[in-house]
Design a protein around this motif. Structure first.
Motif, mmCIF file in Angstrom:
data_model
loop_
_atom_site.group_PDB
_atom_site.id
_atom_site.type_symbol
_atom_site.label_atom_id
_atom_site.label_comp_id
_atom_site.label_asym_id
_atom_site.label_seq_id
_atom_site.Cartn_x
_atom_site.Cartn_y
_atom_site.Cartn_z
ATOM 1 N N LEU A 60 22.563 -27.966 29.663
ATOM 2 C CA LEU A 60 22.102 -29.001 30.595
ATOM 3 C C LEU A 60 22.367 -28.595 32.046
ATOM 4 C CD1 LEU A 60 23.154 -32.267 28.740
ATOM 5 C CD2 LEU A 60 20.850 -31.438 29.170
ATOM 6 N N GLY A 61 23.530 -28.043 32.308
ATOM 7 C CA GLY A 61 23.847 -27.615 33.665
ATOM 8 C C GLY A 61 22.923 -26.531 34.166
ATOM 9 N N LEU A 62 22.634 -25.561 33.302
ATOM 10 C CA LEU A 62 21.715 -24.488 33.688
ATOM 11 C C LEU A 62 20.311 -25.036 33.903
ATOM 12 C CD1 LEU A 62 21.790 -21.433 34.128
ATOM 13 C CD2 LEU A 62 21.077 -21.164 31.773
ATOM 14 N N GLY A 63 19.883 -25.978 33.055
ATOM 15 C CA GLY A 63 18.566 -26.587 33.202
ATOM 16 C C GLY A 63 18.443 -27.404 34.469
ATOM 17 N N VAL A 64 19.485 -28.193 34.781
ATOM 18 C CA VAL A 64 19.459 -29.013 36.000
ATOM 19 C C VAL A 64 19.476 -28.122 37.238
ATOM 20 C CG1 VAL A 64 20.829 -30.654 37.355
ATOM 21 C CG2 VAL A 64 20.441 -31.054 34.921
ATOM 22 N N LEU A 65 20.249 -27.050 37.196
ATOM 23 C CA LEU A 65 20.266 -26.123 38.332
ATOM 24 C C LEU A 65 18.880 -25.513 38.549
ATOM 25 C CD1 LEU A 65 22.032 -24.611 40.442
ATOM 26 C CD2 LEU A 65 22.300 -22.831 38.726
ATOM 27 N N ALA A 66 18.221 -25.102 37.470
ATOM 28 C CA ALA A 66 16.869 -24.551 37.584
ATOM 29 C C ALA A 66 15.895 -25.604 38.081
ATOM 30 C CB ALA A 66 16.417 -24.004 36.230
ATOM 31 N N PHE A 67 16.056 -26.857 37.626
ATOM 32 C CA PHE A 67 15.196 -27.945 38.064
ATOM 33 C C PHE A 67 15.309 -28.144 39.574
ATOM 34 C CE2 PHE A 67 14.354 -32.389 39.025
ATOM 35 C CZ PHE A 67 13.162 -32.626 38.356
ATOM 36 N N PHE A 106 16.873 -24.411 29.849
ATOM 37 C CA PHE A 106 17.646 -25.109 28.832
ATOM 38 C C PHE A 106 17.541 -24.380 27.503
ATOM 39 C CE2 PHE A 106 17.964 -28.239 25.420
ATOM 40 C CZ PHE A 106 19.186 -28.820 25.699
ATOM 41 N N LEU A 107 16.334 -23.976 27.128
ATOM 42 C CA LEU A 107 16.143 -23.280 25.854
ATOM 43 C C LEU A 107 16.635 -21.830 25.910
ATOM 44 C CD1 LEU A 107 12.650 -24.681 24.863
ATOM 45 C CD2 LEU A 107 14.886 -25.321 23.948
ATOM 46 N N ALA A 108 16.557 -21.196 27.073
ATOM 47 C CA ALA A 108 17.024 -19.812 27.199
ATOM 48 C C ALA A 108 18.537 -19.715 27.122
ATOM 49 C CB ALA A 108 16.528 -19.204 28.505
ATOM 50 N N ALA A 109 19.235 -20.798 27.395
ATOM 51 C CA ALA A 109 20.699 -20.776 27.347
ATOM 52 C C ALA A 109 21.216 -20.648 25.921
ATOM 53 C CB ALA A 109 21.269 -22.029 28.008
ATOM 54 N N TRP A 139 24.589 -17.481 22.335
ATOM 55 C CA TRP A 139 24.748 -16.841 21.023
ATOM 56 C C TRP A 139 25.150 -15.376 21.190
ATOM 57 C CZ3 TRP A 139 21.311 -13.308 18.373
ATOM 58 C CH2 TRP A 139 21.669 -13.098 17.058
ATOM 59 N N VAL A 140 24.491 -14.656 22.107
ATOM 60 C CA VAL A 140 24.812 -13.248 22.356
ATOM 61 C C VAL A 140 26.223 -13.125 22.930
ATOM 62 C CG1 VAL A 140 24.220 -11.253 23.800
ATOM 63 C CG2 VAL A 140 22.433 -12.486 22.594
ATOM 64 N N LEU A 141 26.600 -14.005 23.850
ATOM 65 C CA LEU A 141 27.951 -13.959 24.404
ATOM 66 C C LEU A 141 29.000 -14.226 23.330
ATOM 67 C CD1 LEU A 141 27.546 -15.728 27.864
ATOM 68 C CD2 LEU A 141 28.043 -13.324 27.419
ATOM 69 N N LEU A 198 29.237 -20.171 21.725
ATOM 70 C CA LEU A 198 30.128 -20.261 22.864
ATOM 71 C C LEU A 198 29.759 -21.465 23.722
ATOM 72 C CD1 LEU A 198 32.357 -18.676 24.348
ATOM 73 C CD2 LEU A 198 30.568 -17.582 25.640
ATOM 74 N N GLY A 199 30.717 -22.312 24.003
ATOM 75 C CA GLY A 199 30.480 -23.445 24.889
ATOM 76 C C GLY A 199 29.844 -24.627 24.184
ATOM 77 N N THR A 200 29.291 -25.533 24.981
ATOM 78 C CA THR A 200 28.690 -26.745 24.456
ATOM 79 C C THR A 200 27.306 -26.929 25.050
ATOM 80 O OG1 THR A 200 29.625 -28.072 26.227
ATOM 81 C CG2 THR A 200 30.958 -27.842 24.235
#
Length: 126
Positions: free
Chosen positions: A9-16, A44-47, A52-54, A2-4
């Motif tokens: 990257l967005g989730l990683g940057v937000l966490a950063f 980034f890796l947890a996304a 995959w689950v979604l 799901l998604g790209t």
């Protein structure tokens, strides 16, 4: 999936950013950057497994038909024809029949209401 990669990257940057802001208040800037970098890598890796689950939950699959009605090989896809649809188009009033009460099934309760009431009384007394 799901998604790209942009979701990762967005989730990683937000966490950063959140980690840098939270750690920057009480630490040296180098420690804050290290912790923010670790948070970026973890999120980034947890996304990947989250996406995959979604994808499994929503059952998204890639469609072999493109936007222009072409198959993946580039050949045009013929629309499916249904002979019953053609007969319905000719005389739609004859094929329609409203739902009558005799067609509906009555659902019988599994348990007797008095038995259920007694069980509820026993459970509420305890």
């Amino acid at each position: 999936m799901l998604g790209t990669i942009w979701i990762n990257l967005g989730l990683g940057v937000l966490a950063f950013i959140v980690t840098l802001a939270a750690a920057g208040a009480g630490n040296v800037w180098l420690v804050s950057f290290v912790r923010a970098g670790i948070a970026f890598a973890v999120f980034f890796l947890a996304a990947f497994p989250i996406r995959w689950v979604l994808a499994i939950i929503t059952h998204t699959t890639a469609s072999p038909v493109g936007e222009a009605g072409e198959a993946a090989s580039g050949e045009p896809v013929a629309p499916l024809e249904n002979p019953q649809q053609d007969s319905n188009r000719e005389d739609p009033e004859e094929s329609f029949s409203p739902l009558s009460l005799s067609k509906m099934e009555k659902i019988q309760p599994i348990e007797d209401p008095t038995t259920v009431a007694e069980v509820v009384r026993r459970l509420s007394d305890e």
